[in-house]
Design an enzyme around this catalytic site. Structure first.
Site, PDB file in Angstrom:
ATOM      1  N   HIS A  18     -15.336   1.337  -3.547  1.00 53.73           N
ATOM      2  CA  HIS A  18     -15.138   1.433  -2.105  1.00 53.73           C
ATOM      3  C   HIS A  18     -14.929   2.892  -1.718  1.00 53.73           C
ATOM      4  O   HIS A  18     -15.081   3.795  -2.557  1.00 53.73           O
ATOM      5  CB  HIS A  18     -13.972   0.539  -1.658  1.00 53.73           C
ATOM      6  CG  HIS A  18     -12.697   0.734  -2.436  1.00 53.73           C
ATOM      7  ND1 HIS A  18     -12.003   1.917  -2.428  1.00 53.73           N
ATOM      8  CD2 HIS A  18     -12.011  -0.109  -3.256  1.00 53.73           C
ATOM      9  CE1 HIS A  18     -10.932   1.807  -3.191  1.00 53.73           C
ATOM     10  NE2 HIS A  18     -10.916   0.590  -3.719  1.00 53.73           N
ATOM     11  N   HIS A  21     -12.728   5.138  -3.994  1.00 52.52           N
ATOM     12  CA  HIS A  21     -13.399   5.667  -5.185  1.00 52.52           C
ATOM     13  C   HIS A  21     -14.310   6.829  -4.784  1.00 52.52           C
ATOM     14  O   HIS A  21     -14.383   7.849  -5.469  1.00 52.52           O
ATOM     15  CB  HIS A  21     -14.295   4.608  -5.829  1.00 52.52           C
ATOM     16  CG  HIS A  21     -13.579   3.399  -6.361  1.00 52.52           C
ATOM     17  ND1 HIS A  21     -13.581   2.198  -5.707  1.00 52.52           N
ATOM     18  CD2 HIS A  21     -12.848   3.206  -7.488  1.00 52.52           C
ATOM     19  CE1 HIS A  21     -12.900   1.305  -6.409  1.00 52.52           C
ATOM     20  NE2 HIS A  21     -12.418   1.903  -7.505  1.00 52.52           N
ATOM     21  N   CYS A 128       2.082  -5.994 -14.535  1.00 53.76           N
ATOM     22  CA  CYS A 128       1.204  -6.043 -13.363  1.00 53.76           C
ATOM     23  C   CYS A 128      -0.237  -5.904 -13.833  1.00 53.76           C
ATOM     24  O   CYS A 128      -0.585  -4.885 -14.438  1.00 53.76           O
ATOM     25  CB  CYS A 128       1.528  -4.925 -12.367  1.00 53.76           C
ATOM     26  SG  CYS A 128       0.316  -4.850 -11.014  1.00 53.76           S
ATOM     27  N   CYS A 131      -2.112  -2.829 -12.101  1.00 57.21           N
ATOM     28  CA  CYS A 131      -1.866  -1.505 -12.695  1.00 57.21           C
ATOM     29  C   CYS A 131      -2.164  -1.511 -14.186  1.00 57.21           C
ATOM     30  O   CYS A 131      -2.314  -0.451 -14.787  1.00 57.21           O
ATOM     31  CB  CYS A 131      -0.413  -1.089 -12.526  1.00 57.21           C
ATOM     32  SG  CYS A 131       0.117  -0.859 -10.841  1.00 57.21           S
ATOM     33  N   CYS A 145       4.908  -5.592  -7.540  1.00 51.64           N
ATOM     34  CA  CYS A 145       4.576  -4.190  -7.821  1.00 51.64           C
ATOM     35  C   CYS A 145       4.370  -3.457  -6.489  1.00 51.64           C
ATOM     36  O   CYS A 145       3.743  -3.993  -5.572  1.00 51.64           O
ATOM     37  CB  CYS A 145       3.303  -4.155  -8.657  1.00 51.64           C
ATOM     38  SG  CYS A 145       2.499  -2.572  -8.699  1.00 51.64           S
ATOM     39  N   HIS A 148       0.733  -3.135  -5.768  1.00 54.84           N
ATOM     40  CA  HIS A 148       0.001  -4.408  -5.625  1.00 54.84           C
ATOM     41  C   HIS A 148       0.892  -5.523  -5.096  1.00 54.84           C
ATOM     42  O   HIS A 148       1.208  -6.472  -5.832  1.00 54.84           O
ATOM     43  CB  HIS A 148      -0.609  -4.813  -6.976  1.00 54.84           C
ATOM     44  CG  HIS A 148      -1.554  -3.802  -7.517  1.00 54.84           C
ATOM     45  ND1 HIS A 148      -1.179  -2.842  -8.437  1.00 54.84           N
ATOM     46  CD2 HIS A 148      -2.862  -3.584  -7.236  1.00 54.84           C
ATOM     47  CE1 HIS A 148      -2.223  -2.076  -8.707  1.00 54.84           C
ATOM     48  NE2 HIS A 148      -3.253  -2.499  -8.004  1.00 54.84           N
ATOM     49  N   LYS A 295      -3.877   1.478   2.719  1.00 59.81           N
ATOM     50  CA  LYS A 295      -4.653   2.018   1.613  1.00 59.81           C
ATOM     51  C   LYS A 295      -5.950   1.224   1.422  1.00 59.81           C
ATOM     52  O   LYS A 295      -5.935   0.004   1.467  1.00 59.81           O
ATOM     53  CB  LYS A 295      -3.808   1.921   0.331  1.00 59.81           C
ATOM     54  CG  LYS A 295      -4.518   2.399  -0.926  1.00 59.81           C
ATOM     55  CD  LYS A 295      -3.730   2.013  -2.177  1.00 59.81           C
ATOM     56  CE  LYS A 295      -4.537   2.274  -3.428  1.00 59.81           C
ATOM     57  NZ  LYS A 295      -3.927   1.740  -4.634  1.00 59.81           N
ATOM     58  N   LYS A 298      -9.548  -3.117  -2.792  1.00 62.58           N
ATOM     59  CA  LYS A 298     -10.613  -4.096  -2.961  1.00 62.58           C
ATOM     60  C   LYS A 298     -10.681  -5.010  -1.730  1.00 62.58           C
ATOM     61  O   LYS A 298     -11.749  -5.327  -1.245  1.00 62.58           O
ATOM     62  CB  LYS A 298     -10.334  -4.929  -4.211  1.00 62.58           C
ATOM     63  CG  LYS A 298     -11.574  -5.104  -5.067  1.00 62.58           C
ATOM     64  CD  LYS A 298     -11.250  -5.878  -6.325  1.00 62.58           C
ATOM     65  CE  LYS A 298     -12.310  -6.914  -6.573  1.00 62.58           C
ATOM     66  NZ  LYS A 298     -11.840  -7.980  -7.429  1.00 62.58           N
TER      67      LYS A 298
HETATM   68 ZN   LIG Z   1       0.521  -2.860  -9.860  1.00 58.56          ZN
END
Ligand SMILES: [Zn+2]
Length: 504
Positions: A18, A21, A128, A131, A145, A148, A295, A298
């Site tokens: 995306h 990246h 996680c 990560c 996390c 996430h 942020k 995905k």
């Molecule tokens: Zn994470």
């Protein structure tokens, strides 16, 4: 010719790339292209992290074997990176034999040189999968996390190999504080310093019976922990442990995102110290691309795909916008409105307009031949200053500053056309003055082609050719920008560099 070994983070192959990246890759590519302009022997490596559990999950969801899945993802990623004109010299995948060989060698080296640094113990913690790491209390908010919040942490208890990270905190702190390992921007360095000052815990570096990964040397039941595996890609891409690896190692610059500084500025240096290998010279941790304030991830990637962003105004415009507006230091916003505004103001009405006016006047008044007039003008002065400011910024990896410096010459060029009014000079027959103005404009465009080439390689090359310059602007020496020679061929009026879309 100094070498410059530059890497980007390798991405998980669990979904399409995306904008987040893309920012990292085009930023690193811009740096690579600039270093080449300055005469460095650049080696630029990008690649894929293919051993994570999330890859295994994505493959099983798609109903294909993991190798088939990662092969498919690798070609998706390389397709995007070539559309975005990434000039990487190598593409490393952690499923390649050359990488497995380096991982095994590095671990064997640590076992041999510092046997106390690796030991077996029981581990219990929350893992996680986003990560791919066990999270510590400080990294958990509301049971999730920090990076996430939508993923569940997985309680895990198993026997693992451990790396004595706790023994390296002081040495690494010293290396960072004394600038031997440069961590930038400063805000990231301060975070890492605080982390090191807080003391380090040992980390698990293997996982029990993972079906997808590199076997841990000397223990058939264990697989090398995916992060330990992944970090070593920077070394395996040099050919390590073959002798010639020292032609590239140590890395001059690791470009990464701000979320993975702990791995690159703490764990990775510790691994290298344990193996008695040289440390990278610099780590640059950029911010995130934000979409409507959150942020780019995905999930957010479905709101705006990389495909759409490339299609909007072409790959060069996207590269420029990411580096100029979103930026390569702190977090920055991506919106269609700003993208369109920048495209019109900076590219179509700014740079593109200057180029087409100057080339049109050269064609009309001088049959495309740049007059041999070397008299310096106010515009040349601005050009020299822009080059100095540009190189100062680019040397400091301030890519936004580099683009801003180049655009001072774009603005000055358009103003110069208005003020000198070449059409009036032509009408009143002031030939010497017209020669002076037209040659100054050609020199300005030549400088701009060089300065913009790391940002917009294809557009810069098109301008270079229209100016009648020979070869590839990327192969041009920096001195060409400092004192542009007369073009070898007549200039040509060509298609508009940045056409205005009907819809904007
Ligand atoms: Zn994470």
């Amino acid at each position: 010719m100094p070498k410059f070994y530059l890497t980007t983070a390798i991405d998980y192959s669990n979904g399409d790339p995306h904008l987040g990246h893309a920012l990292e890759k085009v930023g690193a590519d811009c740096i690579a292209r600039y270093r080449r302009l300055r005469g460095d022997r650049v080696h630029f490596v990008m690649g894929m992290d293919e051993h994570s559990q999330s890859v295994l999950q994505a493959a099983s969801k798609a109903g294909v074997p993991p190798q088939e899945w990662v092969d498919r993802m690798a070609s998706r990623f390389t397709d995007f990176w070539s559309r975005l004109e990434c000039s990487n010299d190598d593409w490393i995948r952690t499923t390649e034999p050359r990488h497995a060989r380096s991982v095994t060698e590095l671990l064997t080296r640590i076992q041999r040189l510092h046997p106390d640094d690796l030991y077996v113990s029981e581990y219990e913690g929350l893992y996680c999968t986003g990560c791919e790491e066990f999270k510590q209390e400080s990294q958990i908010v509301n049971g999730h996390c920090i990076e996430h919040p939508t993923l569940d942490l997985i309680p895990t208890r198993e026997r693992n190999h451990f790396f004595r990270l706790s023994g390296y905190g002081e040495s690494i702190l010293d290396l960072i504080v004394t600038g031997k390992l440069r961590v930038e921007p400063a805000i990231r360095r301060n975070e890492v310093v605080r982390l090191l000052e807080g003391g380090l815990q040992d980390i698990s570096v293997s996982r029990l019976r993972q079906p997808w990964g590199i076997p841990f040397p000397g223990d058939t039941e264990q697989t090398v922990y995916v992060w330990f595996d992944a970090l070593i890609n920077y070394l395996s891409a040099t050919g390590f442990p073959d002798a010639e690896y020292e032609r590239l190692w140590p890395a001059d610059l690791h470009v990464i995102g701000k979320g993975i500084t702990r791995f690159h500025c703490v764990i990775w240096p510790a691994m290298l110290l344990a193996a008695d290998l040289e440390l990278p010279r610099q780590v640059w941790a950029h911010g995130y691309v934000q979409w409507e304030g959150t942020k780019m991830s995905k999930t957010a990637g479905t709101a705006v795909t990389l495909d759409e962003a490339i299609e909007r105004h072409g790959p060069d415009a996207l590269r420029y916008f990411l580096l100029r507006e979103v930026g390569f230091e702190a977090d920055g916003n991506f919106t269609w409105e700003r993208f369109d505004e920048r495209y019109i103001a900076d590219l179509a009405d700014g740079f593109g307009n200057l180029a087409s006016r100057a080339l049109a006047m050269l064609a009309k008044y001088r049959n495309g031949v740049v007059p041999a007039h070397s008299g310096a003008t106010a515009l040349d002065e601005v050009g020299q200053k822009a080059l100095q400011e540009y190189s100062r910024a680019m040397d400091a990896l301030d890519l936004r500053g580099g683009a801003e410096a180049a655009w001072t010459l774009v603005s000055a060029g358009n103003l110069f056309v208005q003020q000198t009014a070449p059409w009036a000079l032509a009408k009143s027959g002031e030939d010497a003055e017209l020669d002076k103005v037209l040659s100054a404009l050609a020199r300005a465009l030549c400088r701009l082609a060089v300065m913009t080439s790391p940002f917009m390689p294809a557009k810069a090359q098109a301008l270079w050719q229209n100016l009648g310059m020979e070869g590839d602007v990327a192969a041009a020496a920096w001195e060409v920008a400092e004192s542009p020679p007369l073009p070898v061929r007549p200039t040509s009026r060509a298609a508009i560099l940045f056409p205005k879309p009907a819809s904007v």
